[in-house]
Enzyme design. Structure first.
Site, PDB file in Angstrom:
ATOM      1  N   GLU A 147      65.183  11.927  28.064  1.00 38.38           N
ATOM      2  CA  GLU A 147      66.021  11.139  28.554  1.00 38.38           C
ATOM      3  C   GLU A 147      65.682  10.208  29.821  1.00 38.38           C
ATOM      4  O   GLU A 147      66.056   9.178  30.177  1.00 38.38           O
ATOM      5  CB  GLU A 147      67.248  11.468  29.024  1.00 38.38           C
ATOM      6  CG  GLU A 147      67.982  12.482  27.839  1.00 38.38           C
ATOM      7  CD  GLU A 147      69.090  13.052  28.210  1.00 38.38           C
ATOM      8  OE1 GLU A 147      70.270  12.414  28.310  1.00 38.38           O
ATOM      9  OE2 GLU A 147      69.270  14.235  28.821  1.00 38.38           O
TER      10      GLU A 147
ATOM     11  N   ARG B  37      73.207  21.515  23.333  1.00 35.99           N
ATOM     12  CA  ARG B  37      72.843  21.100  24.689  1.00 35.99           C
ATOM     13  C   ARG B  37      73.317  21.983  25.668  1.00 35.99           C
ATOM     14  O   ARG B  37      74.763  22.103  25.698  1.00 35.99           O
ATOM     15  CB  ARG B  37      73.095  19.949  24.732  1.00 35.99           C
ATOM     16  CG  ARG B  37      72.659  19.374  26.210  1.00 35.99           C
ATOM     17  CD  ARG B  37      72.580  17.649  26.164  1.00 35.99           C
ATOM     18  NE  ARG B  37      74.043  17.452  26.602  1.00 35.99           N
ATOM     19  CZ  ARG B  37      74.391  15.953  26.593  1.00 35.99           C
ATOM     20  NH1 ARG B  37      73.330  15.155  26.336  1.00 35.99           N
ATOM     21  NH2 ARG B  37      75.677  15.572  26.543  1.00 35.99           N
TER      22      ARG B  37
ATOM     23  N   ARG C 227      77.691  18.608  22.603  1.00 33.05           N
ATOM     24  CA  ARG C 227      77.753  18.270  23.820  1.00 33.05           C
ATOM     25  C   ARG C 227      78.702  19.185  24.634  1.00 33.05           C
ATOM     26  O   ARG C 227      80.029  19.174  24.548  1.00 33.05           O
ATOM     27  CB  ARG C 227      78.115  16.933  24.267  1.00 33.05           C
ATOM     28  CG  ARG C 227      77.653  15.832  23.930  1.00 33.05           C
ATOM     29  CD  ARG C 227      78.001  14.365  24.293  1.00 33.05           C
ATOM     30  NE  ARG C 227      77.251  13.420  24.471  1.00 33.05           N
ATOM     31  CZ  ARG C 227      77.190  12.337  23.458  1.00 33.05           C
ATOM     32  NH1 ARG C 227      77.744  12.664  22.387  1.00 33.05           N
ATOM     33  NH2 ARG C 227      76.032  11.459  23.770  1.00 33.05           N
TER      34      ARG C 227
ATOM     35  N   ASN D  69      70.564   6.706  25.010  1.00 39.38           N
ATOM     36  CA  ASN D  69      71.735   6.439  26.181  1.00 39.38           C
ATOM     37  C   ASN D  69      71.297   6.506  27.697  1.00 39.38           C
ATOM     38  O   ASN D  69      71.425   5.375  28.425  1.00 39.38           O
ATOM     39  CB  ASN D  69      73.102   7.150  25.819  1.00 39.38           C
ATOM     40  CG  ASN D  69      73.354   7.315  24.573  1.00 39.38           C
ATOM     41  OD1 ASN D  69      73.183   6.376  23.744  1.00 39.38           O
ATOM     42  ND2 ASN D  69      74.348   8.292  24.441  1.00 39.38           N
ATOM     43  N   ASP D  70      70.660   7.361  27.904  1.00 37.53           N
ATOM     44  CA  ASP D  70      70.027   7.596  29.220  1.00 37.53           C
ATOM     45  C   ASP D  70      68.611   7.098  29.490  1.00 37.53           C
ATOM     46  O   ASP D  70      68.379   6.306  30.378  1.00 37.53           O
ATOM     47  CB  ASP D  70      70.144   8.993  29.764  1.00 37.53           C
ATOM     48  CG  ASP D  70      71.653   9.306  30.376  1.00 37.53           C
ATOM     49  OD1 ASP D  70      71.985   8.562  30.760  1.00 37.53           O
ATOM     50  OD2 ASP D  70      71.873  10.612  29.947  1.00 37.53           O
TER      51      ASP D  70
ATOM     52  N   HIS E 253      80.744   7.486  27.731  1.00 34.06           N
ATOM     53  CA  HIS E 253      81.390   8.767  27.046  1.00 34.06           C
ATOM     54  C   HIS E 253      82.854   8.369  26.228  1.00 34.06           C
ATOM     55  O   HIS E 253      82.967   9.157  25.495  1.00 34.06           O
ATOM     56  CB  HIS E 253      81.359   9.933  27.942  1.00 34.06           C
ATOM     57  CG  HIS E 253      79.967  10.521  28.172  1.00 34.06           C
ATOM     58  ND1 HIS E 253      79.178  10.197  29.255  1.00 34.06           N
ATOM     59  CD2 HIS E 253      79.156  11.120  27.194  1.00 34.06           C
ATOM     60  CE1 HIS E 253      77.835  10.694  28.975  1.00 34.06           C
ATOM     61  NE2 HIS E 253      77.763  11.241  27.692  1.00 34.06           N
TER      62      HIS E 253
ATOM     63  N   CYS F 129      69.333  11.717  19.598  1.00 31.15           N
ATOM     64  CA  CYS F 129      70.679  11.769  19.499  1.00 31.15           C
ATOM     65  C   CYS F 129      71.579  10.792  20.254  1.00 31.15           C
ATOM     66  O   CYS F 129      72.753  10.895  20.581  1.00 31.15           O
ATOM     67  CB  CYS F 129      71.163  13.156  20.077  1.00 31.15           C
ATOM     68  SG  CYS F 129      70.459  13.796  21.703  1.00 31.15           S
TER      69      CYS F 129
HETATM   70  C1  PEP Z   1      71.894  10.158  25.789  1.00 26.42           C
HETATM   71  O1  PEP Z   1      71.663  10.255  26.949  1.00 26.42           O
HETATM   72  O2  PEP Z   1      71.404   9.763  24.762  1.00 26.42           O
HETATM   73  C2  PEP Z   1      72.539  11.483  25.113  1.00 26.42           C
HETATM   74  C3  PEP Z   1      72.640  11.702  23.755  1.00 26.42           C
HETATM   75  O3  PEP Z   1      73.237  12.196  26.147  1.00 26.42           O
HETATM   76  P1  PEP Z   1      74.603  11.673  26.710  1.00 26.42           P
HETATM   77  O4  PEP Z   1      75.361  10.347  25.988  1.00 26.42           O
HETATM   78  O5  PEP Z   1      75.602  12.673  26.813  1.00 26.42           O
HETATM   79  O6  PEP Z   1      74.226  11.503  28.111  1.00 26.42           O
HETATM   80 MG    MG Z   2      72.292  11.687  28.504  1.00 28.06          MG
END
Ligand code: PEP
Ligand code: MG
Length: 571
Positions: free
Chosen positions: A431, A332, A296, A454-455, A189, A502
């Site tokens: 995710e 979110r 976020r 990302n997750d 992050h 996203c």
């Molecule tokens: C993700 O997981 O892709 C996402 C957008 O959420 P975060 O990066 O806040 O976990």
């Molecule tokens: Mg995520």
């Protein structure tokens, strides 16, 4: 001169002096003191220096972060003047003839333990204040420097082992030109925030804090992922030139700010922005964002010592909805956990925080907190085009439970006479692989999907997104990931719904041609990537990208896919 190779986390070039943001060593030994009066005077001096320093930090925070954040430092100043804490420390030095460090630490530990055990949120917060203040006074007693990112007042490149999202939020863009960390990946992050703040960053260098001293001249090359330490004048000149070229390129993209995003063969997709606070809206508008694809909200909850009230949240959501002037805003709900901690919730430490009690799992249990957020969102809905999305959904039941709570709060508000939009779409983040696999079932019940790569990538590849040693497994172009993405998009279209993305993959130059070909409807990314993506899409032919995507789905490795994208987009 030497250099470090890391992961390019935020584009751009920064050249400035190093500022190390490293936790100080506060260890000490117990000593017997003969002159206790002198020892008390030494303690008093450390106290008054700490007070002076906190006053400066509070005033800075007031200007940069607002009065609510500055209030934390007022609380710290109160602790430093509290005779209930100070007198026992001085008594201990006098009666036990111990050094001030020991008296301070033992006394404050006693209060911290006592307050932490009380079933009272206020007293638990005081425990955190005492812990922080003790650290500061101890640092002065030991003559070590305690660092604070908000105190930086000249141009600097930050050197840190890691930066928490709340450290990152405190960085003053005027002086912080770039940062580099030992650990972290492209989707940690702090990296994501660096991109939205347009601060060039290189993460995961392993050795930044080992190799870089305060005052060294450092070049952060956020394009190639390089960090140069004390470069020669020739290298500096080269980079100054690179930085100029980068600015020229940005000026070229800026011409697309008021354009729609259309492929060369006339297919429109939506380019949206990811934001963390209402302050980020300026970047969205300046970069021609067609929507907010991910707000976020957890950043509202961070960098403070209590939960935000319904009213505070309502004001933030309303500001974003109004700021977007009727364009879609996907908010979110709270996604705390993983690398985003909320110390004041006092959740037990977990072995695997990314797999633990986080996001929707936490919200479904801590329902008061969840309901407060939902009420704030529902009340704000009449000020724009709100869409609500739940994070980390693993099962249909989780979605149904979260939606039921949302509808309950809606009903209550309606019966209280509050005006609420009738057009709020309710969607989920995809995710977790189970949800991608079950997308057909989900698509019958949700209004939209937003793929959080990302997750999704970290869970599919079983590779911690914070761990630079397994960063090679962050493989957005791996056919396994592309197949999951396709399943989600196809399932939504079959039910007449839409799919966005996203995660960071949505703004990735190599992934965009594939995603266009797979039929993605909305691409949500750091605002600063939007114009570049728009320029790229305007040169791509969607029908050709469909063919490319179907070939990629049948390939064996990520490398083969990258090669195919290169060949197809060069033609
Ligand atoms: C993700 O997981 O892709 C996402 C957008 O959420 P975060 O990066 O806040 O976990
Ligand atoms: Mg995520």
């Amino acid at each position: 001169m030497s250099f470090l190779q890391g992961i390019a986390a935020s584009s751009g070039i920064a050249i400035a002096k190093a500022y190390r943001l490293v936790e100080p060593d506060l260890s000490f030994e117990k000593k017997t003191v003969n002159d206790t009066a002198e020892e008390i005077a030494r303690f008093q001096l450390a106290l008054s220096t700490s007070k002076g320093e906190l006053e400066v930090i509070r005033d800075n925070a007031n200007v940069q972060l607002g009065a609510d954040k500055a209030a934390i430092f007022d609380a710290h100043l109160l602790v430093l003047s509290d005779p209930e804490l100070i007198s026992p420390i001085e008594d201990k030095i006098r009666s036990e003839q111990v050094n001030a460090e020991v008296a301070l630490k033992e006394t404050s530990d006693m209060f911290v333990t006592m307050f932490e055990q009380m079933d009272n949120e206020y007293m638990q917060e005081r425990a955190a204040d005492i812990r922080d203040v003790t650290k500061r006074v101890l640092a002065h007693l030991l003559n070590v420097k305690i660092v604070n990112p908000s105190m930086i007042s000249e141009e600097a490149v930050i050197i840190a082992e890691d930066l928490t999202p709340s450290d990152t939020a405190q960085l003053n863009r005027e002086f912080v030109k770039g940062f580099t960390t030992d650990i972290g990946g492209r989707t940690s992050h702090s990296a994501i925030m660096a991109r939205s703040m347009e601060i060039p960053a290189v993460v995961g260098t392993k050795f930044s804090t080992r190799d870089i001293e305060n005052g060294d001249i450092v070049i952060v090359d956020g394009i190639k992922g390089l960090v140069h330490i004390n470069p020669t004048p020739e290298v500096i000149a080269e980079y100054e030139n690179e930085a100029r070229k980068y600015e020229e390129q940005k000026a070229e993209w800026a011409k697309l700010v008021n354009e729609k995003t259309v492929s060369a063969d006339g297919h429109h997709v939506e380019l949206a922005a990811n934001i963390g606070t209402p302050k980020d809206l300026e970047g969205v508008v300046n970069n021609g964002g067609e929507a907010v694809g991910l707000y976020r909200t957890e950043f509202l909850y961070m960098g403070r010592d209590n939960l935000p009230t319904e009213e505070e949240q309502f004001e933030s959501y309303k500001a974003v909805l109004e700021g977007m002037k009727g364009k879609p805003v996907v908010v979110r709900t709270l996604d705390i956990g993983g690398d985003k901690e909320l110390p004041y919730l006092d959740l037990p430490k977990e072995m695997n925080p990314f797999l633990g009690f986080r996001a929707i799992r936490l919200c479904l249990e801590e329902q008061d907190m969840f309901r407060t957020q939902l009420r704030a969102l529902l009340r704000a809905s009449s000020y724009g085009n709100l869409k609500i999305m739940f994070p980390m959904i693993a099962t249909l039941d989780e979605f149904r439970d979260a939606k039921a709570i949302l509808l309950e709060e809606k009903e209550k508000l309606v019966s209280e006479g509050v005006k609420i939009s009738d057009e709020i779409e309710i969607g989920i983040m995809v995710e977790i692989p189970s949800t991608a696999v079950m997308a057909e079932q989900f698509a019958k019940e949700v209004d939209f999907f937003s793929i959080g790569t990302n997750d999704l990538i970290q869970y599919t590849m079983a590779a911690d997104r914070m761990n630079e040693r397994v960063a090679y497994l962050y493989q957005p172009y791996n056919p396994a990931i592309l197949r999951l993405v396709k399943m989600v998009i196809d399932a939504s279209h079959k039910e007449g719904k839409w799919t966005g993305m996203c995660g960071e993959m949505a703004g990735d130059e190599t992934a965009i041609p594939l995603l266009l070909g797979l039929g993605l409807d909305e691409f949500s990314m750091s605002a600063t990537s939007i114009l570049k993506a728009r320029s790229l899409i305007s040169k791509l032919n969607r029908t050709e990208m469909e063919a490319l995507a179907s070939q990629a789905l049948q390939m064996n490795t990520a490398e083969e896919v990258v090669q195919a994208v290169k060949t197809a987009t060069m033609a």
